[in-house]
Design a protein around this motif. Structure first.
Motif, PDB file in Angstrom:
ATOM      1  N   UNK A  28     -11.195 -74.572 -59.291  1.00 23.98           N
ATOM      2  CA  UNK A  28     -10.974 -75.233 -60.579  1.00 23.98           C
ATOM      3  C   UNK A  28     -10.674 -76.706 -60.336  1.00 23.98           C
ATOM      4  N   UNK A  29     -11.370 -77.585 -61.059  1.00 19.14           N
ATOM      5  CA  UNK A  29     -11.180 -79.031 -60.944  1.00 19.14           C
ATOM      6  C   UNK A  29     -10.982 -79.598 -62.338  1.00 19.14           C
ATOM      7  N   UNK A  30     -10.004 -80.501 -62.456  1.00 19.18           N
ATOM      8  CA  UNK A  30      -9.719 -81.141 -63.750  1.00 19.18           C
ATOM      9  C   UNK A  30     -10.302 -82.552 -63.796  1.00 19.18           C
ATOM     10  N   UNK A  31     -11.061 -82.823 -64.861  1.00 17.48           N
ATOM     11  CA  UNK A  31     -11.473 -84.186 -65.202  1.00 17.48           C
ATOM     12  C   UNK A  31     -10.905 -84.464 -66.591  1.00 17.48           C
TER      13      UNK A  31
ATOM     14  N   UNK B  68     -10.913 -86.938 -58.891  1.00 12.10           N
ATOM     15  CA  UNK B  68     -10.948 -88.216 -58.163  1.00 12.10           C
ATOM     16  C   UNK B  68     -11.676 -89.300 -58.952  1.00 12.10           C
ATOM     17  N   UNK B  69     -11.487 -89.275 -60.256  1.00  7.91           N
ATOM     18  CA  UNK B  69     -12.049 -90.319 -61.108  1.00  7.91           C
ATOM     19  C   UNK B  69     -13.443 -90.048 -61.631  1.00  7.91           C
ATOM     20  N   UNK B  70     -14.084 -88.985 -61.182  1.00 15.62           N
ATOM     21  CA  UNK B  70     -15.425 -88.669 -61.667  1.00 15.62           C
ATOM     22  C   UNK B  70     -15.371 -88.117 -63.083  1.00 15.62           C
ATOM     23  N   UNK B  71     -16.412 -88.419 -63.855  1.00 13.60           N
ATOM     24  CA  UNK B  71     -16.545 -87.837 -65.186  1.00 13.60           C
ATOM     25  C   UNK B  71     -16.764 -86.336 -65.065  1.00 13.60           C
ATOM     26  N   UNK B  72     -16.579 -85.586 -66.147  1.00 10.96           N
ATOM     27  CA  UNK B  72     -16.769 -84.129 -66.063  1.00 10.96           C
ATOM     28  C   UNK B  72     -18.132 -83.708 -65.518  1.00 10.96           C
ATOM     29  N   UNK B  73     -19.222 -84.370 -65.980  1.00 12.34           N
ATOM     30  CA  UNK B  73     -20.549 -83.937 -65.523  1.00 12.34           C
ATOM     31  C   UNK B  73     -20.761 -84.264 -64.047  1.00 12.34           C
ATOM     32  N   UNK B  74     -20.239 -85.400 -63.585  1.00  9.94           N
ATOM     33  CA  UNK B  74     -20.387 -85.735 -62.169  1.00  9.94           C
ATOM     34  C   UNK B  74     -19.471 -84.871 -61.307  1.00  9.94           C
ATOM     35  N   UNK B  75     -18.292 -84.555 -61.812  1.00  8.62           N
ATOM     36  CA  UNK B  75     -17.389 -83.666 -61.078  1.00  8.62           C
ATOM     37  C   UNK B  75     -18.009 -82.279 -60.943  1.00  8.62           C
TER      38      UNK B  75
END
Length: 326
Positions: A283-286, A306-313
């Motif tokens: 699980x990763x939070x953006x 790490x600062x990425x947008x949801x789609x890039x994350x």
């Protein structure tokens, strides 16, 4: 196709998109069909490009809303091939606007190019009364010839954006792209580049290993993207877990959450994500906010993007789950 054996050759790869779109009515900027005009014809329609050392290749001819691994594989392979040629100074990719930021991040993550790879696009079809594609294409070719530039950038409406920060922020206007807090890297003004920031140092990645990992993958590992919002619940997440339990090889291996604010989650959704985490799903939070990032703090249950947008994350997490990814 011109093949000049000089270090000033720039290669243009076409993938379709609005820049290659046609409508029956020149005044119609919405009811067009994307990916109708070949990349060679797009280049011929820009007089200042004539006489330059350009090569072109049609990699795909699609609406970028339908972009996926099959085209990404072909595109990454062709970009890597051309960048390895000594005479090639840079590569330009014509692309649809809808998923341009994802393709840019995919190529940056997989290849870490040591030469310029310039994504460009249009918000109006080639058949428009005043198309924006020809100027964007000219600007992109100029940027692809910039000494000292490396990595993937996007060029549109006169602005130069990095792959890490660029996002489509408007559904219709020609100034559709933005780089959030980071701002654009620079601009193209009457054929000259004006940099607002120092050129970034080249980013070294295990490009050969990463490209092999992508090319040999039948599919990208499944990573779902969900959104936290008022009155949210965990049914989507629980549904994904239920499907995993029914499959021999669980499809969903990761979840990226577009959180409210600084990575906050509705309590019901957080509970479901805890279950997913306990079942081995990463699980990763953006943040769903247009600006800012998730600022981590002690006690966070889930990793941040790490600062990425949801789609890039989502894309980064999926790639990281590939076998032999380094």
């Amino acid at each position: 196709m011109v093949n000049a054996k000089t270090r000033s050759v720039r290669v243009v790869l076409g993938t379709g998109g609005t820049i290659a779109g046609r409508a029956a009515d020149a005044a119609d900027n919405v009811g067009y069909v994307a990916g109708e005009v070949g990349v060679g014809d797009l280049l011929q329609a820009v007089p200042p490009l004539q006489g330059l050392s350009l090569e072109w290749e049609q990699v795909a001819q699609i609406d970028s809303k339908d972009m996926g691994l099959a085209v990404w594989k072909r595109l990454a392979e062709r970009v890597a091939h051309h960048l390895a040629r000594d005479e090639v100074q840079g590569v330009v990719i014509t692309h649809g606007t809808d998923t341009l930021e994802e393709t840019a991040w995919f190529l940056q993550t997989v290849l870490g190019p040591q030469k310029p790879v310039v994504m460009t696009c249009a918000m109006r079809p080639a058949s428009a009364l005043v198309p924006d594609g020809p100027q964007n294409l000219l600007d992109a070719v100029i940027v692809a010839g910039c000494p000292g530039l490396s990595g993937v950038v996007a060029v549109a409406a006169g602005s130069i954006h990095s792959a890490a920060h660029v996002s489509k922020v408007h559904s219709y206007r020609v100034e559709a792209f933005d780089s959030g807090d980071a701002g654009p890297m620079g601009s193209v003004e009457e054929g000259e580049i004006r940099w607002f920031q120092p050129l970034p140092a080249p980013i070294r990645v295990s490009a050969v290993a990463r490209l092999k990992a992508v090319l040999t993958a039948p599919a990208l590992p499944g990573v779902a993207l969900v959104v936290s919002h008022a009155d949210a619940d965990g049914r989507v997440v629980l549904g994904l877990l239920a499907l995993n339990g029914m499959e021999k090889e669980p499809r969903t291996r990761g979840i990226v959450v577009a959180c409210t604010g600084n990575g906050t989650l509705h309590a019901d959704l957080a509970g479901a994500l805890e279950q997913a985490h306990a079942n081995g799903v990463k699980v990763v939070r953006a943040t769903r906010c247009a600006r800012g990032r998730v600022v981590p703090h002690a006690g966070d249950r889930f990793a941040d993007s790490a600062g990425l947008s949801p789609v890039k994350a989502r894309l980064s997490l999926s790639l990281s789950l590939l076998p032999d990814w380094h």
